[in-house]
Design a protein around this motif. Structure first.
Motif, PDB file in Angstrom:
ATOM      1  N   GLN A 135      -9.475  17.812 -23.485  1.00 54.65           N
ATOM      2  CA  GLN A 135      -9.953  16.925 -24.762  1.00 54.65           C
ATOM      3  C   GLN A 135      -9.272  17.558 -26.000  1.00 54.65           C
ATOM      4  O   GLN A 135     -10.023  17.258 -27.158  1.00 54.65           O
ATOM      5  N   ASP A 136      -8.357  17.966 -25.891  1.00 57.34           N
ATOM      6  CA  ASP A 136      -7.526  18.426 -26.895  1.00 57.34           C
ATOM      7  C   ASP A 136      -5.777  18.282 -27.161  1.00 57.34           C
ATOM      8  O   ASP A 136      -5.570  18.088 -25.836  1.00 57.34           O
ATOM      9  N   GLY A 137      -5.127  18.206 -28.096  1.00 57.72           N
ATOM     10  CA  GLY A 137      -3.944  17.977 -27.982  1.00 57.72           C
ATOM     11  C   GLY A 137      -3.318  16.505 -27.311  1.00 57.72           C
ATOM     12  O   GLY A 137      -3.928  15.558 -27.617  1.00 57.72           O
ATOM     13  N   ILE A 138      -2.503  16.827 -26.420  1.00 60.05           N
ATOM     14  CA  ILE A 138      -2.053  15.486 -25.752  1.00 60.05           C
ATOM     15  C   ILE A 138      -3.136  15.205 -24.607  1.00 60.05           C
ATOM     16  O   ILE A 138      -3.116  14.293 -23.937  1.00 60.05           O
ATOM     17  N   ASN A 139      -4.057  15.745 -24.470  1.00 58.55           N
ATOM     18  CA  ASN A 139      -4.867  15.633 -23.344  1.00 58.55           C
ATOM     19  C   ASN A 139      -6.525  15.015 -23.991  1.00 58.55           C
ATOM     20  O   ASN A 139      -7.465  14.883 -23.183  1.00 58.55           O
ATOM     21  N   ILE A 140      -6.416  14.340 -25.082  1.00 59.44           N
ATOM     22  CA  ILE A 140      -7.499  13.469 -25.430  1.00 59.44           C
ATOM     23  C   ILE A 140      -7.711  12.136 -24.812  1.00 59.44           C
ATOM     24  O   ILE A 140      -6.665  11.608 -24.739  1.00 59.44           O
ATOM     25  N   ALA A 141      -8.928  11.667 -24.595  1.00 64.81           N
ATOM     26  CA  ALA A 141      -8.995  10.421 -23.992  1.00 64.81           C
ATOM     27  C   ALA A 141      -8.258   9.501 -24.844  1.00 64.81           C
ATOM     28  O   ALA A 141      -8.420   9.280 -26.162  1.00 64.81           O
ATOM     29  N   SER A 142      -7.809   8.294 -24.088  1.00 63.26           N
ATOM     30  CA  SER A 142      -7.382   7.350 -24.953  1.00 63.26           C
ATOM     31  C   SER A 142      -8.323   6.300 -25.283  1.00 63.26           C
ATOM     32  O   SER A 142      -9.637   6.136 -24.848  1.00 63.26           O
ATOM     33  N   PHE A 147      -7.058   7.193 -19.749  1.00 62.34           N
ATOM     34  CA  PHE A 147      -6.219   8.508 -19.661  1.00 62.34           C
ATOM     35  C   PHE A 147      -7.107   9.595 -20.138  1.00 62.34           C
ATOM     36  O   PHE A 147      -7.730   9.691 -21.272  1.00 62.34           O
ATOM     37  N   CYS A 148      -7.116  10.749 -19.341  1.00 58.50           N
ATOM     38  CA  CYS A 148      -7.801  11.728 -19.484  1.00 58.50           C
ATOM     39  C   CYS A 148      -9.498  11.457 -19.968  1.00 58.50           C
ATOM     40  O   CYS A 148      -9.736  11.830 -21.268  1.00 58.50           O
ATOM     41  N   PRO A 149     -10.127  10.456 -19.427  1.00 61.66           N
ATOM     42  CA  PRO A 149     -11.245   9.832 -19.768  1.00 61.66           C
ATOM     43  C   PRO A 149     -12.617  10.768 -19.826  1.00 61.66           C
ATOM     44  O   PRO A 149     -12.566  12.019 -19.113  1.00 61.66           O
ATOM     45  N   ILE A 150     -13.428  10.284 -20.698  1.00 63.17           N
ATOM     46  CA  ILE A 150     -14.786  10.982 -20.597  1.00 63.17           C
ATOM     47  C   ILE A 150     -15.649   9.843 -19.987  1.00 63.17           C
ATOM     48  O   ILE A 150     -15.870   8.799 -20.736  1.00 63.17           O
ATOM     49  N   LEU A 151     -16.411   9.784 -18.740  1.00 64.26           N
ATOM     50  CA  LEU A 151     -16.935   8.810 -18.279  1.00 64.26           C
ATOM     51  C   LEU A 151     -18.542   9.217 -18.237  1.00 64.26           C
ATOM     52  O   LEU A 151     -18.795  10.056 -17.769  1.00 64.26           O
ATOM     53  N   ALA A 152     -19.542   8.439 -18.931  1.00 67.20           N
ATOM     54  CA  ALA A 152     -20.744   8.630 -18.967  1.00 67.20           C
ATOM     55  C   ALA A 152     -21.581   7.199 -18.544  1.00 67.20           C
ATOM     56  O   ALA A 152     -21.352   6.189 -19.150  1.00 67.20           O
ATOM     57  N   CYS A 153     -22.489   7.301 -17.566  1.00 67.39           N
ATOM     58  CA  CYS A 153     -23.247   6.417 -17.093  1.00 67.39           C
ATOM     59  C   CYS A 153     -24.743   6.778 -16.863  1.00 67.39           C
ATOM     60  O   CYS A 153     -24.742   8.109 -16.315  1.00 67.39           O
ATOM     61  N   HIS A 154     -25.795   5.971 -16.751  1.00 70.54           N
ATOM     62  CA  HIS A 154     -27.073   6.424 -16.497  1.00 70.54           C
ATOM     63  C   HIS A 154     -28.029   5.699 -15.464  1.00 70.54           C
ATOM     64  O   HIS A 154     -28.777   6.183 -15.238  1.00 70.54           O
ATOM     65  N   ASP A 155     -27.294   4.692 -14.887  1.00 71.03           N
ATOM     66  CA  ASP A 155     -27.957   4.144 -14.026  1.00 71.03           C
ATOM     67  C   ASP A 155     -27.162   3.221 -13.022  1.00 71.03           C
ATOM     68  O   ASP A 155     -25.824   3.409 -13.394  1.00 71.03           O
ATOM     69  N   GLU A 156     -27.430   2.524 -12.084  1.00 74.95           N
ATOM     70  CA  GLU A 156     -26.514   2.003 -11.140  1.00 74.95           C
ATOM     71  C   GLU A 156     -25.590   0.857 -11.846  1.00 74.95           C
ATOM     72  O   GLU A 156     -24.465   0.622 -11.617  1.00 74.95           O
ATOM     73  N   ALA A 157     -26.145   0.029 -12.714  1.00 72.10           N
ATOM     74  CA  ALA A 157     -25.638  -0.999 -13.600  1.00 72.10           C
ATOM     75  C   ALA A 157     -24.327  -0.420 -14.292  1.00 72.10           C
ATOM     76  O   ALA A 157     -23.069  -0.738 -14.278  1.00 72.10           O
ATOM     77  N   SER A 158     -24.639   0.579 -14.865  1.00 69.64           N
ATOM     78  CA  SER A 158     -23.672   1.353 -15.849  1.00 69.64           C
ATOM     79  C   SER A 158     -22.476   1.981 -15.255  1.00 69.64           C
ATOM     80  O   SER A 158     -21.465   2.223 -15.421  1.00 69.64           O
TER      81      SER A 158
END
Length: 292
Positions: A135-142, A147-158
């Motif tokens: 998550q710095d330079g060319i590796n930041i999430a689009s 691309f190089c994602p950060i995924l956050a979910c809290h329950d089955e639906a999300s």
């Protein structure tokens, strides 16, 4: 159903975990759940070796260095609440290292519930947090988080919004080959603090595991800048990105590759489209290289 077999000539999560060099790119699974999980690392068709299984108690971690595809098949880290690799309650962290195209070499990765037919698999109803890349330079999430994602979910639906549920979903992400992936099971919040000790050995093994250690020790190791280093704390912009549920992408991000040249970008888009319809999934086939 996924067969459980002897580990002879098969991948062993036990050995992969012991031999992992965290100065090199790796996939890591951190168990933040209040229950044990059991995992195997396999190629499609190999089955799950019962003597190659690693058990993670709450707070324990597993890591393996990336390995290239075998016969055009990627790696699936299969995770279950039970010690049986049954194909009905499995969560999968998957990666595929594309190195055959000189101008387009990336790691294709995803989280999959395709083998969670029973619905009761780890980190589905109770969420997860996935960070690909430093998550710095060319590796930041689009902007679309493909691309190089950060995924956050809290329950089955999300969680279903950012993971494979059906084989023809479009949830494959990409990141550079030298960037690691951290998969925090249970809870969609960014990590903070330390986690536990080494994961448990399978019951058939008497030798204790020594290669996995507390997350704090990874920070102290300070891997080189060419590999993805673990960060004890995350910058404010990353925390903001993680706070919201990531929407499922509906179309190809027009500019998913930050700071790459136009020539590379055009090649990337053309090849991503080609892979989407031919190589990895071809919608129904797109997930095929991973699942065992």
């Amino acid at each position: 159903m996924v067969a459980t077999t002897s580990a002879t000539n098969l991948r062993s999560a036990v050995n992969l975990n012991k031999e992992c060099d965290t100065a090199k790119p790796y996939a890591r699974v951190i168990n933040r759940c209040d229950y044990d999980v059991h995992l195997w690392s396999v190629y499609k068709g190999d089955g799950c070796p019962e003597d190659g299984m690693v058990t993670l108690k709450t707070g324990e971690i597993y890591n393996e260095n990336y390995t290239p595809p075998k016969d055009d098949v990627g790696v699936s880290i299969k995770i279950s609440k039970t010690k049986e690799c049954k194909g009905v309650d499995i969560t999968q962290l998957e990666y595929y290292l594309e190195t055959s195209k000189p101008n387009f070499q990336y790691n294709f990765l995803d989280v999959s519930y395709v083998d969670c037919l029973g619905g009761d698999c780890p980190a589905r109803k109770d969420g997860y947090y996935l960070k690909a890349g430093s998550q710095d330079g060319i590796n930041i999430a689009s902007s679309s988080n493909t691309f190089c994602p950060i995924l956050a979910c809290h329950d089955e639906a999300s969680c279903d919004q950012v993971s494979y549920v059906l084989p023809d979903d479009v949830q494959t992400k990409t990141c550079h080959l030298d960037q690691s992936v951290d998969f925090y099971m249970c809870g969609g919040e960014a990590p903070s603090g330390d986690y536990g000790s080494s994961p448990s050995e399978p019951e058939s093994s008497a030798e204790p595991s020594t290669s996995s250690s507390k997350l704090a020790e990874y920070s102290a190791a300070k891997p080189t800048s060419s590999s993805a280093s673990y960060e004890d704390s995350y910058t404010a912009d990353i925390e903001v990105a993680a706070a919201a549920v990531t929407p499922a992408p509906e179309k190809q991000d027009p500019k998913p590759y930050h700071k790459l040249t136009k020539t590379v970008y055009v090649t990337a888009v053309e090849y991503v489209n080609a892979k989407r319809h031919a190589h990895a999934h071809d919608h129904a086939r797109r997930h095929q290289p991973f699942h065992a």
